[in-house]
Write a protein that holds these residues in place. Structure first.
Motif, mmCIF file in Angstrom:
data_model
loop_
_atom_site.group_PDB
_atom_site.id
_atom_site.type_symbol
_atom_site.label_atom_id
_atom_site.label_comp_id
_atom_site.label_asym_id
_atom_site.label_seq_id
_atom_site.Cartn_x
_atom_site.Cartn_y
_atom_site.Cartn_z
ATOM 1 N N UNK A 184 0.844 -1.188 0.000
ATOM 2 C CA UNK A 184 0.000 0.000 0.000
ATOM 3 C C UNK A 184 0.883 1.244 0.000
ATOM 4 N N UNK A 185 0.411 2.272 -0.712
ATOM 5 C CA UNK A 185 1.139 3.538 -0.783
ATOM 6 C C UNK A 185 0.214 4.677 -0.354
ATOM 7 N N UNK A 186 0.749 5.551 0.466
ATOM 8 C CA UNK A 186 -0.033 6.691 0.930
ATOM 9 C C UNK A 186 -0.132 7.731 -0.180
ATOM 10 N N UNK A 187 -1.368 8.185 -0.453
ATOM 11 C CA UNK A 187 -1.608 9.169 -1.510
ATOM 12 C C UNK A 187 -1.622 10.590 -0.984
ATOM 13 N N UNK A 192 3.158 14.739 -0.616
ATOM 14 C CA UNK A 192 4.357 14.912 0.181
ATOM 15 C C UNK A 192 4.703 13.733 1.064
ATOM 16 N N UNK A 193 3.902 12.686 1.056
ATOM 17 C CA UNK A 193 4.194 11.518 1.895
ATOM 18 C C UNK A 193 4.704 10.354 1.039
ATOM 19 N N UNK A 194 3.805 9.617 0.378
ATOM 20 C CA UNK A 194 4.195 8.514 -0.491
ATOM 21 C C UNK A 194 4.773 7.321 0.253
ATOM 22 N N UNK A 195 4.484 7.211 1.553
ATOM 23 C CA UNK A 195 5.025 6.109 2.349
ATOM 24 C C UNK A 195 4.361 4.793 1.944
ATOM 25 N N UNK A 246 -2.353 10.078 8.509
ATOM 26 C CA UNK A 246 -3.602 10.400 7.841
ATOM 27 C C UNK A 246 -4.413 9.129 7.617
ATOM 28 N N UNK A 247 -5.733 9.242 7.786
ATOM 29 C CA UNK A 247 -6.605 8.090 7.628
ATOM 30 C C UNK A 247 -7.167 8.011 6.214
ATOM 31 N N UNK A 248 -7.415 6.791 5.767
ATOM 32 C CA UNK A 248 -8.044 6.501 4.468
ATOM 33 C C UNK A 248 -7.260 7.112 3.309
ATOM 34 N N UNK A 249 -5.945 7.067 3.385
ATOM 35 C CA UNK A 249 -5.105 7.596 2.297
ATOM 36 C C UNK A 249 -4.271 6.507 1.631
ATOM 37 N N UNK A 250 -4.394 5.276 2.072
ATOM 38 C CA UNK A 250 -3.575 4.196 1.529
ATOM 39 C C UNK A 250 -4.285 3.495 0.378
ATOM 40 N N UNK A 251 -3.543 3.264 -0.704
ATOM 41 C CA UNK A 251 -4.079 2.582 -1.882
ATOM 42 C C UNK A 251 -3.142 1.442 -2.259
ATOM 43 N N UNK A 252 -3.737 0.318 -2.615
ATOM 44 C CA UNK A 252 -2.937 -0.847 -2.968
ATOM 45 C C UNK A 252 -2.257 -0.655 -4.315
#
Length: 263
Positions: A111-114, A117-120, A142-148
């Motif tokens: 999963x990647x944070x959208x 400036x993050x992209x973790x 941040x919540x609900x920012x991760x995408x597979x």
């Protein structure tokens, strides 16, 4: 084994029984936990045999070796499988009637944070087909920012195989019964329709759902088999290899079995 490019070790159950019957019983009754311990033991032994690998001209070990058990005492026909066999190791004999296409089975989700400036990136192991999406990013919180990210995730080959009862085991006047099986990784394409095989695997059950979009489920279960080892029956073939031309799996793994039992 390694010289042939294989990443698994076939171990005869009778070798384990001769040294420790209780260990074999524990493996049959709790295969999911015991297989992990056997895999660790196999990889530990292989790591200690670096000198032997160099003598054989092998560069190094694969990422992970897999333990495969075969030749159990009780080989059952499909109609003799009972609910008491669920989540245990069983051997079933029959004939392959269908083998499906190879499909990717997700095992490691990335999963990647959208958040700008993050992209973790975060990783999650898939357990029994359930993907758990992290609730929040571990870096920016941040919540609900991760995408597979599908192309960064890890997959294994998976194949659906269907087995039918051996004609010699069908009672007179009865219709043949069949069993659904799932083959993974190196067991994919290990057999083809028409082959008579003895398959060792974990007998599992899953609940039937009324609607895939609803959580309600039937009280009924459907059963299937997770394949661990495939042994083809060569007795019906017209042409057979000469005696001694091909070494048997039990001879190849005899030394490794003895090392495992000493751990």
């Amino acid at each position: 084994m390694l010289s042939d490019g294989h990443t698994y070790l076939n171990v005869d159950a009778q070798h384990i029984k001769a040294s420790s019957p209780r260990l074999l019983t524990a493996t049959i009754e709790s295969p999911e936990d015991m297989m992990l311990l056997w895999d660790d033991g196999v990889n530990k032994i292989a790591a200690e045999q670096e000198d032997l690998l160099q003598e054989l001209g092998l560069d190094g070990l694969p990422d992970k070796l897999q333990f495969r058990l075969f030749n159990l005492d009780n080989v059952k026909p499909i109609r003799d499988l009972d609910p008491i066999d669920i989540d245990s190791l069983v051997s079933v004999k029959g004939m392959i009637t269908r083998s499906g296409n190879i499909i990717p089975d997700l095992r490691l989700a990335v999963f990647r944070c959208e958040n700008p400036g993050c992209g973790h990136e975060m990783h999650d192991l898939v357990d029994r087909g359930v993907i758990v999406v992290p609730a929040e990013c571990s870096k920016c919180r941040k919540k609900s920012t991760l995408r597979m990210i599908p192309n960064r995730s890890g997959y294994l080959n998976r194949q659906i195989v269907k087995m039918q009862e051996d004609p010699t085991n069908i009672p007179e006047g009865e219709t043949p019964r069949s069993l659904l099986m799932y083959a993974f990784d190196t067991n994919v394409d290990a057999c083809k329709p028409g082959d008579k095989v003895t398959i060792t695997g974990i007998f599992r059950a899953t609940r039937l759902r009324l609607n895939p979009r609803q959580r309600a489920a039937h009280a009924l279960f459907k059963t299937y088999l997770d394949v661990v080892h495939v042994a083809k029956d060569e007795t019906d073939k017209l042409f057979r290899p000469r005696t001694g031309a091909v070494s048997s799996p039990s001879n190849n793994c005899c030394w490794a079995t003895k090392w495992l039992l000493l751990l």
